[in-house]
Design a protein around this motif. Structure first.
Motif, PDB file in Angstrom:
ATOM      1  N   MET A 114       1.762   1.937   8.773  1.00  0.00           N
ATOM      2  CA  MET A 114       2.233   0.816   7.958  1.00  0.00           C
ATOM      3  C   MET A 114       1.076   0.104   7.259  1.00  0.00           C
ATOM      4  O   MET A 114       1.251  -0.485   6.199  1.00  0.00           O
ATOM      5  CB  MET A 114       3.031  -0.162   8.821  1.00  0.00           C
ATOM      6  CG  MET A 114       4.323   0.419   9.381  1.00  0.00           C
ATOM      7  SD  MET A 114       5.354   1.249   8.129  1.00  0.00           S
ATOM      8  CE  MET A 114       5.775  -0.131   7.073  1.00  0.00           C
ATOM      9  N   GLU A 144       2.565   1.915   1.022  1.00  0.00           N
ATOM     10  CA  GLU A 144       3.596   2.864   0.625  1.00  0.00           C
ATOM     11  C   GLU A 144       3.245   4.292   1.029  1.00  0.00           C
ATOM     12  O   GLU A 144       4.120   5.090   1.348  1.00  0.00           O
ATOM     13  CB  GLU A 144       3.826   2.788  -0.888  1.00  0.00           C
ATOM     14  CG  GLU A 144       4.603   1.556  -1.324  1.00  0.00           C
ATOM     15  CD  GLU A 144       5.972   1.475  -0.665  1.00  0.00           C
ATOM     16  OE1 GLU A 144       6.661   2.520  -0.586  1.00  0.00           O
ATOM     17  OE2 GLU A 144       6.347   0.386  -0.205  1.00  0.00           O
ATOM     18  N   LYS A 163       4.172   4.627   4.658  1.00  0.00           N
ATOM     19  CA  LYS A 163       5.626   4.644   4.815  1.00  0.00           C
ATOM     20  C   LYS A 163       6.184   6.008   4.404  1.00  0.00           C
ATOM     21  O   LYS A 163       7.078   6.553   5.059  1.00  0.00           O
ATOM     22  CB  LYS A 163       6.256   3.541   3.962  1.00  0.00           C
ATOM     23  CG  LYS A 163       7.737   3.321   4.226  1.00  0.00           C
ATOM     24  CD  LYS A 163       8.244   2.108   3.457  1.00  0.00           C
ATOM     25  CE  LYS A 163       9.705   1.843   3.772  1.00  0.00           C
ATOM     26  NZ  LYS A 163      10.219   0.649   3.028  1.00  0.00           N
ATOM     27  N   SER A 204      10.116   0.069   9.830  1.00  0.00           N
ATOM     28  CA  SER A 204       9.400   1.336   9.842  1.00  0.00           C
ATOM     29  C   SER A 204      10.093   2.383  10.709  1.00  0.00           C
ATOM     30  O   SER A 204      10.247   3.535  10.307  1.00  0.00           O
ATOM     31  CB  SER A 204       7.960   1.120  10.317  1.00  0.00           C
ATOM     32  OG  SER A 204       7.938   0.457  11.565  1.00  0.00           O
ATOM     33  N   TYR A 210      13.512   3.477   9.335  1.00  0.00           N
ATOM     34  CA  TYR A 210      13.258   4.265   8.124  1.00  0.00           C
ATOM     35  C   TYR A 210      12.890   5.705   8.513  1.00  0.00           C
ATOM     36  O   TYR A 210      13.400   6.665   7.932  1.00  0.00           O
ATOM     37  CB  TYR A 210      12.124   3.616   7.341  1.00  0.00           C
ATOM     38  CG  TYR A 210      11.788   4.266   6.020  1.00  0.00           C
ATOM     39  CD1 TYR A 210      12.664   4.194   4.945  1.00  0.00           C
ATOM     40  CD2 TYR A 210      10.584   4.939   5.844  1.00  0.00           C
ATOM     41  CE1 TYR A 210      12.354   4.780   3.726  1.00  0.00           C
ATOM     42  CE2 TYR A 210      10.260   5.533   4.633  1.00  0.00           C
ATOM     43  CZ  TYR A 210      11.151   5.442   3.578  1.00  0.00           C
ATOM     44  OH  TYR A 210      10.830   6.024   2.374  1.00  0.00           O
TER      45      TYR A 210
END
Length: 232
Positions: A104, A108, A111, A189, A192
């Motif tokens: 994280m 981006e 991620k 996170s 996702y």
């Protein structure tokens, strides 16, 4: 260490292990008599197995009135604790947190790396349960769902599936996410990554499937629910 050894000892009994699997798949409370009937054993033996599972915190129980008079029934269900048999348990959790925090911090790019890694593991898990990728096109939706079920259980999930042919959708619900503790601490996170994991599983079997998340446990729901829209 001690807890892992206790759990391993309890699950070494084949009947006890099958009882735990039965309750995990049922997603509901069970009684001693139900277990006795399901496994063709005496109620006293069923009670002993359930007590052993409760002793290592794999199950919890409470007494409830049935509303039909007579003695209250003791009902057993899965413990809210996620039982981990990885060794050592604490190092696993610590490593997971370090990895997620590190990803994280990359913004981006981190991620995206979590997403791609989760998806890859989902794909690999299903591929292990597919005998021939060439034969996939010949399988029915129900047969593909059976593969999905086996792969999910191998990963520690016990989801329920329902296929609506008219809608062209698979509805499924997960009650016991293996990532639960981390997901509650880092929902953005971890959920996702979990979403990508599920997409990877689906895409091996259904090339045009679209995954839609409806509810997740970190939002206060009792389960995570999804739709898989099967596009033609």
């Amino acid at each position: 260490m001690d807890q892992v050894l206790k759990i391993t000892s309890v699950l070494a009994d084949p009947t006890r292990y099958e009882i735990y699997q039965y309750i995990a798949r049922k997603h509901q409370e069970v009684t001693v008599q139900e277990i006795a009937d399901a496994f063709h054993i005496h109620p006293n033996v069923a009670r002993l197995h359930l007590t052993k599972l409760e002793d290592v915190n794999m199950l919890v129980s409470e007494t409830k009135k049935t509303g039909k008079g007579g003695r209250p029934s003791r009902l057993y269900r899965l413990s809210d604790d996620v039982i981990q048999l990885h060794f050592p348990f604490r190092d696993y959790q610590l490593l997971s947190k370090i990895a997620i925090h590190a990803m994280m911090k990359l913004g981006e790019a981190g991620k995206q790396a979590l997403y791609e890694t989760g998806k890859l593991f989902g794909q690999e898990l299903v591929q292990q349960h597919v005998q021939s990728m060439q034969a996939l096109e010949q399988l029915s939706v129900e047969e593909k769902m059976d593969i999905l079920q086996k792969a999910a259980e191998a990963a520690g999930f016990y989801p329920t599936f329902h296929y609506s042919e008219n809608q062209g959708k698979i509805y499924f619900e997960i009650f016991n996410c293996p990532f639960k503790e981390l997901a509650f601490a880092h929902p953005d996170s971890v959920c996702y990554m979990h979403n990508a994991f599920l997409k990877g599983m689906l895409e091996v079997l259904f090339t045009n499937a679209e995954l839609v998340t409806e509810e997740i446990m970190p939002s206060g729901c009792n389960s995570c629910t999804y739709q898989a829209i099967l596009k033609k």
